[in-house]
Design a protein around this motif. Sequence first.
Motif, PDB file in Angstrom:
ATOM      1  N   VAL A  11       0.833  -1.206   0.000  1.00 41.84           N
ATOM      2  CA  VAL A  11       0.000   0.000   0.000  1.00 41.84           C
ATOM      3  C   VAL A  11       0.864   1.250   0.000  1.00 41.84           C
ATOM      4  N   LYS A  12       2.027   1.194   0.656  1.00 36.06           N
ATOM      5  CA  LYS A  12       2.928   2.342   0.706  1.00 36.06           C
ATOM      6  C   LYS A  12       3.792   2.443  -0.553  1.00 36.06           C
ATOM      7  N   LYS A  13       4.027   1.322  -1.229  1.00 36.94           N
ATOM      8  CA  LYS A  13       4.848   1.345  -2.441  1.00 36.94           C
ATOM      9  C   LYS A  13       4.080   1.852  -3.650  1.00 36.94           C
ATOM     10  N   TYR A  14       2.842   1.396  -3.804  1.00 39.60           N
ATOM     11  CA  TYR A  14       2.071   1.666  -5.021  1.00 39.60           C
ATOM     12  C   TYR A  14       0.797   2.408  -4.672  1.00 39.60           C
ATOM     13  N   SER A  15       0.297   3.186  -5.628  1.00 39.86           N
ATOM     14  CA  SER A  15      -0.954   3.911  -5.396  1.00 39.86           C
ATOM     15  C   SER A  15      -2.162   3.023  -5.656  1.00 39.86           C
ATOM     16  N   ASN A  16      -2.043   2.058  -6.544  1.00 45.06           N
ATOM     17  CA  ASN A  16      -3.134   1.140  -6.867  1.00 45.06           C
ATOM     18  C   ASN A  16      -2.641  -0.293  -6.704  1.00 45.06           C
ATOM     19  N   PRO A  17      -3.564  -1.250  -6.489  1.00 40.79           N
ATOM     20  CA  PRO A  17      -3.132  -2.655  -6.382  1.00 40.79           C
ATOM     21  C   PRO A  17      -2.543  -3.150  -7.698  1.00 40.79           C
ATOM     22  N   GLN A  18      -1.474  -3.932  -7.613  1.00 37.52           N
ATOM     23  CA  GLN A  18      -0.781  -4.419  -8.798  1.00 37.52           C
ATOM     24  C   GLN A  18      -1.343  -5.740  -9.299  1.00 37.52           C
TER      25      GLN A  18
END
Length: 134
Positions: A77-84
């Motif tokens: 959640v802290k790395k990406y803005s949306n789920p990968q």
Amino acid sequence: MASTTKEGVNIVHQNAILCETIKKEQQYQKLYTNYSVNPFKKLYTLSGKPNSAHDSADGEEDSNFLETIERAHQEPVKKYSNPQTEAQEIGWTTKPLIDTDRTDRRLHFPRHNSDVTKYCAAMWRIKEQTENMQ
């Protein structure tokens, strides 16, 4: 009828095919020279170069290396803005939808102890203690 006679291997044609294959491979090949440490590996001890004058006794910290390690150990959640992935969509939003008010009886159901439940809890506790003593 045409006769099908097999002639010897033509070296010039074989060499041309080899050159064309190598050219195609090199067209899409990229030389990777940016070497780094694998951030997902737990053991990351780096020693300095031998006989290096710029390595002090305290040791130098590579800021890029530390940022890479910290980023690798963060939650998605802290790395990406949306789920990968599809699996990350479950539980991606962890904020509560509404602010819960503990005094509102419509949404908050605290656990209540009656006289019977208090008596049963005490009885159960005494029973456990007597069994453990034996």
